[in-house]
Design an enzyme around this catalytic site. Structure first.
Site, short mmCIF file in Angstrom:
data_model
loop_
_atom_site.label_atom_id
_atom_site.label_comp_id
_atom_site.label_asym_id
_atom_site.label_seq_id
_atom_site.Cartn_x
_atom_site.Cartn_y
_atom_site.Cartn_z
N ASP A 165 0.83 -1.19 0.26
CA ASP A 165 0.10 -0.15 0.06
C ASP A 165 0.89 1.28 0.05
O ASP A 165 0.49 2.13 -0.59
CB ASP A 165 -0.59 -0.12 1.34
CG ASP A 165 -1.99 -0.97 1.07
OD1 ASP A 165 -3.23 -0.49 1.41
OD2 ASP A 165 -1.85 -1.98 0.73
N CYS B 25 0.98 -8.51 4.62
CA CYS B 25 0.50 -7.10 4.21
C CYS B 25 -0.74 -7.11 3.96
O CYS B 25 -1.65 -7.82 3.90
CB CYS B 25 1.54 -6.43 3.24
SG CYS B 25 2.86 -6.18 3.91
N ASP B 26 -1.32 -5.84 3.72
CA ASP B 26 -2.71 -5.26 3.80
C ASP B 26 -3.70 -6.09 3.32
O ASP B 26 -4.56 -6.53 3.58
CB ASP B 26 -2.84 -3.82 3.40
CG ASP B 26 -2.08 -2.81 4.21
OD1 ASP B 26 -1.30 -3.33 4.84
OD2 ASP B 26 -2.52 -1.66 4.27
N LYS B 27 -3.60 -6.49 1.76
CA LYS B 27 -4.61 -7.19 1.11
C LYS B 27 -4.09 -8.55 0.69
O LYS B 27 -4.83 -9.69 0.36
CB LYS B 27 -4.79 -6.42 -0.35
CG LYS B 27 -5.08 -4.98 0.05
CD LYS B 27 -6.14 -4.81 0.72
CE LYS B 27 -6.37 -3.23 1.07
NZ LYS B 27 -4.97 -2.74 2.06
N CYS C 164 4.68 -3.04 8.58
CA CYS C 164 4.86 -1.68 9.18
C CYS C 164 4.98 -1.67 10.85
O CYS C 164 4.32 -2.50 11.29
CB CYS C 164 3.76 -0.69 8.80
SG CYS C 164 3.54 -0.52 7.05
N GLU D 113 -7.01 4.62 -0.20
CA GLU D 113 -6.95 5.28 1.14
C GLU D 113 -6.68 6.51 1.04
O GLU D 113 -5.84 7.07 0.28
CB GLU D 113 -5.68 4.40 1.99
CG GLU D 113 -6.02 2.89 2.25
CD GLU D 113 -4.77 2.33 2.89
OE1 GLU D 113 -4.86 1.31 3.36
OE2 GLU D 113 -3.61 2.92 2.71
N SER E 10 -5.76 4.16 5.80
CA SER E 10 -4.70 3.43 6.44
C SER E 10 -5.06 3.35 7.91
O SER E 10 -5.27 4.22 8.92
CB SER E 10 -3.41 4.21 6.33
OG SER E 10 -2.45 3.61 7.06
#
Length: 560
Positions: free
Chosen positions: A79, A120-122, A193, A446, A472
């Site tokens: 992202d 990670c995010d997705k 992160c 985002e 985010s």
């Protein structure tokens, strides 16, 4: 029966054995259960950069326990790299590609089980969606969080600090030398992160779901313990295959509720609402995840505070006890009898867990002395969000839980960011960013930078932001995202005008445009549906098939 037996046993299956042997697999290898390893390693994503080493230790565990590991790659976008340009249109839609690719490889090769490597995010929700869809033995193992960087603005920095710093630089609050220093010192290691963004929220919730071994979501990326748990994961997948414990025996209504409660207790990313909705949809559990979030948010205490809600990072959270500690503190509220990938129940995991570090009540409170008596994520409804909007009161000042302000409207993320940096947004404004939903964006980008710029310019406690896009997990301040219906579908957010009054009331769970119903209907009649921004390629397909944020932004194949 082993799935792989269909193609690897018997004289008539020589073709498949010969094909494997062309890559160096032996006759003995092919008599063992075949375990796929879906590895999202790349040099594009810091959260995945260590997954080569992690994968090797998973292979060691699988082989040690009597299986044969077969590794394959999946895509995974960061992202952070996609922020603020056309790449962000692809990030949420990539979740569906990841789920489809894992499903495809598992079915093409008839793997007996899967280990899913992603951080990670997705990528994490995409892999969990595939696991639920396939319903074979699966374990997800993340790569772990990164260490925080040099202290900036009172806490350890990270890559998002640069956006806050740019806002400060534009307001002459810091020097260019101070701004430049962050580039070299804000990200000292690889890993997902360092703060509680969507990546680490979903890694933590995978643990809470029971799909990751205890501590597997939060052990630091650079830790020896990360490699040790990788080998343990390889060993454990073999036990799941032997006992035929499949993903849908673990991803149940009870485990999804557990994950929702943990998300609320740690004030996780608002994106988790959408991802858990999508996972529940794939598991076919028949559950209204948004309604569950709404109801549970009113009676689930907030027990953890992690950056951006405090100065403490994910590694601090891990050392304070992590998800295991939350589950222990909340056991009276949890469904502790549900199965997990340890082949034991949640309660059995709690009883067996050994903590490596002393607790820290500045990070994780006891259930008798919480940070707050309601969860850190809330579902809002009102005439501006008839189907729902999502906010995160756990990450902003209590004074902002009731905010009434004047709308200043933008039809894209870029237009809003330009106006903020140019000083056109002032105290009392509610920044409205629309046509950024699943269809209208497309891809529900985002509004990360917009919120960071408001913070950097000193407007975090005097403005609000509402959008049909997303946020985010690192954002703080008064915001409401995922507004459904979105502007591109003719939702009321499409007809807000500059100067209108908007009221956000978290306690009442309401989001309203303070304009008469007659005026709203008059404006809606004049509204015209915009042309899709993309008409070809994957985004062209996504524009046509994406469901609303309230439905998890999954593809709606009924529209074909």
């Amino acid at each position: 029966m082993k799935r792989s037996k269909q193609i690897l046993e018997g004289l008539h299956n020589q073709y498949y054995r010969a094909t494997y042997k062309s890559m160096g697999f032996s006759t003995d290898d092919l008599k063992r259960p075949i375990i796929g390893i879906a590895n999202a390693w790349s040099e594009c994503v810091p959260g995945h950069f260590n997954l080569r080493q992690v994968a090797q230790r998973v292979k060691d565990g699988i082989y040690r326990a009597g299986g044969t590991p077969v590794e394959f790659g999946t895509i995974g976008g960061c992202d952070g790299f996609a922020q603020g340009h056309d790449g962000m249109h692809y990030i949420l839609p990539s979740r569906e590609l990841i789920a489809d690719s894992v499903e495809s490889m598992a079915q093409i090769n008839l793997f007996d089980g899967l280990v899913l490597l992603g951080s990670c995010d997705k990528i994490v929700p995409g892999m969990l969606m595939a696991a639920a869809r396939l319903d074979i033995p699966c374990i997800l193992l993340p790569g772990g969080p990164m260490e925080g960087g040099i202290v900036f603005d009172g806490r350890k920095s990270d890559q998002t600090s640069s956006a806050e710093a740019l806002g400060m630089l534009s307001a002459n609050k810091i020097t260019e030398d101070e701004y430049t220093l962050l580039e070299n010192l804000s990200c000292p290691t690889c890993g997902s992160c360092s703060y509680l963004g969507t990546a680490n929220t979903m890694c933590s919730l995978s643990e809470a779901l029971g799909m990751t071994l205890p501590d597997g979501g939060v052990i630091p990326a650079y830790s020896a313990a990360r490699l040790a748990i990788a080998e343990g994961t390889g060993i454990k997948i073999m036990e799941l295959v032997e006992k035929n414990i499949t993903a849908r025996q673990i991803i149940t209504k009870g485990s999804i509720r557990n994950a929702i409660k943990v998300c609320l207790a740690m004030s996780g990313s608002t994106n988790a609402v959408m991802h858990l909705t999508a996972i529940a949809n794939e598991a076919e559990v028949g559950m209204d995840v948004l309604q569950e979030f709404d109801e549970l948010s009113r009676k689930t205490p907030q027990l953890a505070k992690i950056n951006p809600a405090s100065e403490y990072n994910m590694i601090d959270f891990y050392q304070a006890g992590g998800v295991s500690k939350l589950l222990e503190e909340m056991h009276s509220l949890m469904d502790t009898g549900v199965m997990t990938v340890t082949a034991r129940t949640v309660m059995e995991n709690i009883q067996a867990h050994k903590y490596q570090y002393p607790g820290n009540e500045n990070i994780i409170k006891s259930i008798d002395s919480p940070f707050g008596y309601e969860g850190g994520v809330a579902v809002l409804r009102g005439n501006l969000a008839p189907d729902t909007g999502i906010t995160k009161p756990g990450a902003f000042d209590k004074s902002l839980r009731h905010f009434k302000g004047t709308a200043i409207c933008f039809n894209s993320e870029e237009a809003a960011e330009e106006a903020i940096l140019a000083g056109k947004v002032h105290d009392g404004h509610v920044v409205v960013i629309r046509y950024e939903g699943p269809k209208g964006g497309p891809g529900m980008r985002e509004m990360f930078k917009a919120m960071k710029y408001l913070y950097g310019r000193g407007l975090a406690k005097t403005t609000a932001l509402v959008t049909d896009g997303r946020f985010s997990g690192t954002n703080n301040g008064c915001f409401v995202g995922h507004i459904s219906p979105e502007a591109a579908e003719g939702g009321p957010i499409a007809i807000v005008e500059n100067g209108d009054t908007i009221e956000i009331d978290v306690e009442k769970r309401s989001l309203d445009l303070l304009v008469s119903e007659e005026e709203i209907q008059k404006r809606l009649k004049k509204w015209q549906r915009p042309e899709p921004k993309f008409k070809r390629g994957y985004l062209g397909l996504y524009c046509k098939l994406a469901s609303s944020g309230s439905k998890g932004a999954v593809l709606n194949y009924d529209k074909i």
